[in-house]
Scaffold this motif. Structure first.
Motif, PDB file in Angstrom:
ATOM      1  N   SER A   1     -67.209 -57.766  83.718  1.00  0.00           N
ATOM      2  CA  SER A   1     -66.451 -57.700  84.975  1.00  0.00           C
ATOM      3  C   SER A   1     -66.985 -56.703  85.992  1.00  0.00           C
ATOM      4  O   SER A   1     -66.457 -56.617  87.088  1.00  0.00           O
ATOM      5  N   GLY A   2     -67.977 -55.939  85.625  1.00  0.00           N
ATOM      6  CA  GLY A   2     -68.518 -54.952  86.546  1.00  0.00           C
ATOM      7  C   GLY A   2     -67.917 -53.578  86.328  1.00  0.00           C
ATOM      8  O   GLY A   2     -66.945 -53.406  85.583  1.00  0.00           O
ATOM      9  N   GLU A   3     -68.508 -52.606  87.006  1.00  0.00           N
ATOM     10  CA  GLU A   3     -68.098 -51.217  86.845  1.00  0.00           C
ATOM     11  C   GLU A   3     -66.626 -51.041  87.215  1.00  0.00           C
ATOM     12  O   GLU A   3     -66.145 -51.618  88.197  1.00  0.00           O
ATOM     13  N   GLN A   4     -65.946 -50.247  86.408  1.00  0.00           N
ATOM     14  CA  GLN A   4     -64.530 -49.970  86.629  1.00  0.00           C
ATOM     15  C   GLN A   4     -64.377 -48.565  87.231  1.00  0.00           C
ATOM     16  O   GLN A   4     -65.173 -47.676  86.945  1.00  0.00           O
TER      17      GLN A   4
ATOM     18  N   ALA B   1     -69.333 -59.799  47.723  1.00  0.00           N
ATOM     19  CA  ALA B   1     -68.995 -61.232  47.756  1.00  0.00           C
ATOM     20  C   ALA B   1     -70.233 -62.086  47.506  1.00  0.00           C
ATOM     21  O   ALA B   1     -70.184 -63.054  46.733  1.00  0.00           O
ATOM     22  N   HIS B   2     -71.340 -61.718  48.143  1.00  0.00           N
ATOM     23  CA  HIS B   2     -72.579 -62.483  47.956  1.00  0.00           C
ATOM     24  C   HIS B   2     -73.085 -62.396  46.515  1.00  0.00           C
ATOM     25  O   HIS B   2     -73.642 -63.357  45.996  1.00  0.00           O
ATOM     26  N   SER B   3     -72.871 -61.253  45.872  1.00  0.00           N
ATOM     27  CA  SER B   3     -73.332 -61.107  44.486  1.00  0.00           C
ATOM     28  C   SER B   3     -72.582 -62.046  43.548  1.00  0.00           C
ATOM     29  O   SER B   3     -73.057 -62.361  42.464  1.00  0.00           O
ATOM     30  N   LYS B   4     -71.415 -62.509  43.959  1.00  0.00           N
ATOM     31  CA  LYS B   4     -70.634 -63.454  43.155  1.00  0.00           C
ATOM     32  C   LYS B   4     -70.814 -64.896  43.646  1.00  0.00           C
ATOM     33  O   LYS B   4     -70.142 -65.805  43.145  1.00  0.00           O
ATOM     34  N   ASP B   5     -71.693 -65.096  44.618  1.00  0.00           N
ATOM     35  CA  ASP B   5     -71.972 -66.435  45.169  1.00  0.00           C
ATOM     36  C   ASP B   5     -70.702 -67.145  45.635  1.00  0.00           C
ATOM     37  O   ASP B   5     -70.553 -68.358  45.450  1.00  0.00           O
ATOM     38  N   LEU B   6     -69.805 -66.399  46.246  1.00  0.00           N
ATOM     39  CA  LEU B   6     -68.585 -67.014  46.753  1.00  0.00           C
ATOM     40  C   LEU B   6     -68.871 -67.721  48.074  1.00  0.00           C
ATOM     41  O   LEU B   6     -69.597 -67.190  48.915  1.00  0.00           O
ATOM     42  N   PRO B   7     -68.283 -68.893  48.295  1.00  0.00           N
ATOM     43  CA  PRO B   7     -68.516 -69.632  49.535  1.00  0.00           C
ATOM     44  C   PRO B   7     -67.654 -69.070  50.673  1.00  0.00           C
ATOM     45  O   PRO B   7     -66.633 -69.644  51.059  1.00  0.00           O
ATOM     46  N   LEU B   8     -68.079 -67.933  51.181  1.00  0.00           N
ATOM     47  CA  LEU B   8     -67.331 -67.234  52.210  1.00  0.00           C
ATOM     48  C   LEU B   8     -68.196 -66.981  53.427  1.00  0.00           C
ATOM     49  O   LEU B   8     -69.374 -66.655  53.304  1.00  0.00           O
ATOM     50  N   THR B   9     -67.594 -67.117  54.593  1.00  0.00           N
ATOM     51  CA  THR B   9     -68.213 -66.743  55.849  1.00  0.00           C
ATOM     52  C   THR B   9     -67.381 -65.592  56.406  1.00  0.00           C
ATOM     53  O   THR B   9     -66.152 -65.666  56.422  1.00  0.00           O
ATOM     54  N   PHE B  10     -68.047 -64.533  56.843  1.00  0.00           N
ATOM     55  CA  PHE B  10     -67.334 -63.352  57.323  1.00  0.00           C
ATOM     56  C   PHE B  10     -67.473 -63.222  58.836  1.00  0.00           C
ATOM     57  O   PHE B  10     -68.558 -63.413  59.381  1.00  0.00           O
ATOM     58  N   VAL B  11     -66.368 -62.890  59.485  1.00  0.00           N
ATOM     59  CA  VAL B  11     -66.348 -62.580  60.911  1.00  0.00           C
ATOM     60  C   VAL B  11     -65.566 -61.288  61.083  1.00  0.00           C
ATOM     61  O   VAL B  11     -64.831 -60.871  60.183  1.00  0.00           O
ATOM     62  N   SER B  12     -65.727 -60.663  62.255  1.00  0.00           N
ATOM     63  CA  SER B  12     -65.108 -59.352  62.438  1.00  0.00           C
ATOM     64  C   SER B  12     -65.057 -58.994  63.917  1.00  0.00           C
ATOM     65  O   SER B  12     -65.639 -59.679  64.757  1.00  0.00           O
ATOM     66  N   PRO B  13     -64.401 -57.868  64.198  1.00  0.00           N
ATOM     67  CA  PRO B  13     -64.506 -57.332  65.555  1.00  0.00           C
ATOM     68  C   PRO B  13     -65.969 -56.981  65.837  1.00  0.00           C
ATOM     69  O   PRO B  13     -66.788 -56.930  64.912  1.00  0.00           O
ATOM     70  N   MET B  14     -66.294 -56.724  67.077  1.00  0.00           N
ATOM     71  CA  MET B  14     -67.639 -56.254  67.419  1.00  0.00           C
ATOM     72  C   MET B  14     -67.855 -54.914  66.724  1.00  0.00           C
ATOM     73  O   MET B  14     -67.104 -53.963  66.949  1.00  0.00           O
ATOM     74  N   THR B  15     -68.853 -54.860  65.858  1.00  0.00           N
ATOM     75  CA  THR B  15     -69.096 -53.628  65.098  1.00  0.00           C
ATOM     76  C   THR B  15     -70.102 -52.700  65.771  1.00  0.00           C
ATOM     77  O   THR B  15     -70.320 -51.594  65.291  1.00  0.00           O
ATOM     78  N   ASN B  16     -70.688 -53.132  66.871  1.00  0.00           N
ATOM     79  CA  ASN B  16     -71.526 -52.245  67.668  1.00  0.00           C
ATOM     80  C   ASN B  16     -70.579 -51.503  68.607  1.00  0.00           C
ATOM     81  O   ASN B  16     -70.112 -52.054  69.610  1.00  0.00           O
ATOM     82  N   HIS B  17     -70.268 -50.252  68.250  1.00  0.00           N
ATOM     83  CA  HIS B  17     -69.233 -49.495  68.967  1.00  0.00           C
ATOM     84  C   HIS B  17     -69.556 -49.356  70.457  1.00  0.00           C
ATOM     85  O   HIS B  17     -68.666 -49.496  71.309  1.00  0.00           O
ATOM     86  N   SER B  18     -70.801 -49.075  70.792  1.00  0.00           N
ATOM     87  CA  SER B  18     -71.176 -48.924  72.201  1.00  0.00           C
ATOM     88  C   SER B  18     -70.955 -50.216  72.969  1.00  0.00           C
ATOM     89  O   SER B  18     -70.452 -50.206  74.094  1.00  0.00           O
ATOM     90  N   ARG B  19     -71.341 -51.329  72.370  1.00  0.00           N
ATOM     91  CA  ARG B  19     -71.154 -52.623  73.035  1.00  0.00           C
ATOM     92  C   ARG B  19     -69.668 -52.934  73.186  1.00  0.00           C
ATOM     93  O   ARG B  19     -69.236 -53.426  74.231  1.00  0.00           O
ATOM     94  N   SER B  20     -68.879 -52.655  72.156  1.00  0.00           N
ATOM     95  CA  SER B  20     -67.435 -52.873  72.209  1.00  0.00           C
ATOM     96  C   SER B  20     -66.811 -52.084  73.361  1.00  0.00           C
ATOM     97  O   SER B  20     -65.974 -52.604  74.105  1.00  0.00           O
ATOM     98  N   ASP B  21     -67.228 -50.842  73.531  1.00  0.00           N
ATOM     99  CA  ASP B  21     -66.696 -50.008  74.607  1.00  0.00           C
ATOM    100  C   ASP B  21     -67.177 -50.440  75.986  1.00  0.00           C
ATOM    101  O   ASP B  21     -66.475 -50.246  76.978  1.00  0.00           O
ATOM    102  N   ALA B  22     -68.363 -51.037  76.064  1.00  0.00           N
ATOM    103  CA  ALA B  22     -68.964 -51.373  77.364  1.00  0.00           C
ATOM    104  C   ALA B  22     -68.738 -52.818  77.800  1.00  0.00           C
ATOM    105  O   ALA B  22     -69.033 -53.163  78.944  1.00  0.00           O
ATOM    106  N   ILE B  23     -68.215 -53.674  76.930  1.00  0.00           N
ATOM    107  CA  ILE B  23     -68.172 -55.111  77.215  1.00  0.00           C
ATOM    108  C   ILE B  23     -67.376 -55.448  78.476  1.00  0.00           C
ATOM    109  O   ILE B  23     -67.724 -56.372  79.210  1.00  0.00           O
ATOM    110  N   GLY B  24     -66.328 -54.709  78.761  1.00  0.00           N
ATOM    111  CA  GLY B  24     -65.537 -54.974  79.961  1.00  0.00           C
ATOM    112  C   GLY B  24     -66.369 -54.845  81.223  1.00  0.00           C
ATOM    113  O   GLY B  24     -66.318 -55.703  82.106  1.00  0.00           O
ATOM    114  N   GLU B  25     -67.133 -53.773  81.300  1.00  0.00           N
ATOM    115  CA  GLU B  25     -67.986 -53.579  82.475  1.00  0.00           C
ATOM    116  C   GLU B  25     -69.179 -54.535  82.471  1.00  0.00           C
ATOM    117  O   GLU B  25     -69.625 -54.961  83.532  1.00  0.00           O
TER     118      GLU B  25
END
Length: 148
Positions: A50-53, A23-47
């Motif tokens: 909210s603390g240890e489960q 997309a950037h190579s075509k200079d398109l005016p786009l902003t990208f967002v996504s799920p959390m792509t850091n898998h460890s952080r995604s798995d740990a965010i609840g704790e």
């Protein structure tokens, strides 16, 4: 005009980087967002929040709450959703995000290899557009900006 594009799909490999680079190579005016792509952080965010489960299931459930919050907020603010179905991983999250996009009446571009046609035929027929690769998805987004 700038479009925000939510990139739905598995987070185990850097497929988003390739699509964003195209997309950037075509200079398109786009902003990208996504799920959390850091898998460890995604798995740990609840704790982290909210603390240890007490069990692994409760840890997963608590992480899901905050990952779903992130998805809801970012998808709601997005103009377009791209859902990528690769061959390497089970795609339950991708299917869920694609369905959420449809329920929210978000334009949905489904990327799936021809080999996945049968497995995704119903979802593909509900999507705004279905393509087979990143180049085609970028061309579809580029077309939105054409004036003639």
């Amino acid at each position: 005009m700038n479009l925000t594009v939510y990139l739905a799909g598995q987070i185990h490999d850097p497929w988003r980087d390739e699509l964003i680079e195209k997309a950037h190579s075509k200079d398109l005016p786009l902003t990208f967002v996504s799920p959390m792509t850091n898998h460890s952080r995604s798995d740990a965010i609840g704790e982290e929040i909210s603390g240890e489960q007490p069990t692994k299931i409760m840890k997963d459930d608590k992480a899901s709450e905050f990952n779903n919050l992130r998805t809801e907020v970012l998808m709601a603010k997005s103009d377009v959703v791209i859902a990528y179905f690769g061959e390497s991983y089970k795609q339950w999250n991708t299917a869920m995000d694609a369905s959420t996009a449809l329920a929210k009446n978000k334009p949905l571009i489904l990327i799936r290899d021809e080999s996945l046609h049968h497995a995704l035929k119903e979802l593909s027929n509900k999507a705004t557009a279905t393509v087979e690769n990143f180049d085609q998805a970028i061309k579809a987004l580029s077309y939105v900006f054409e004036t003639e």
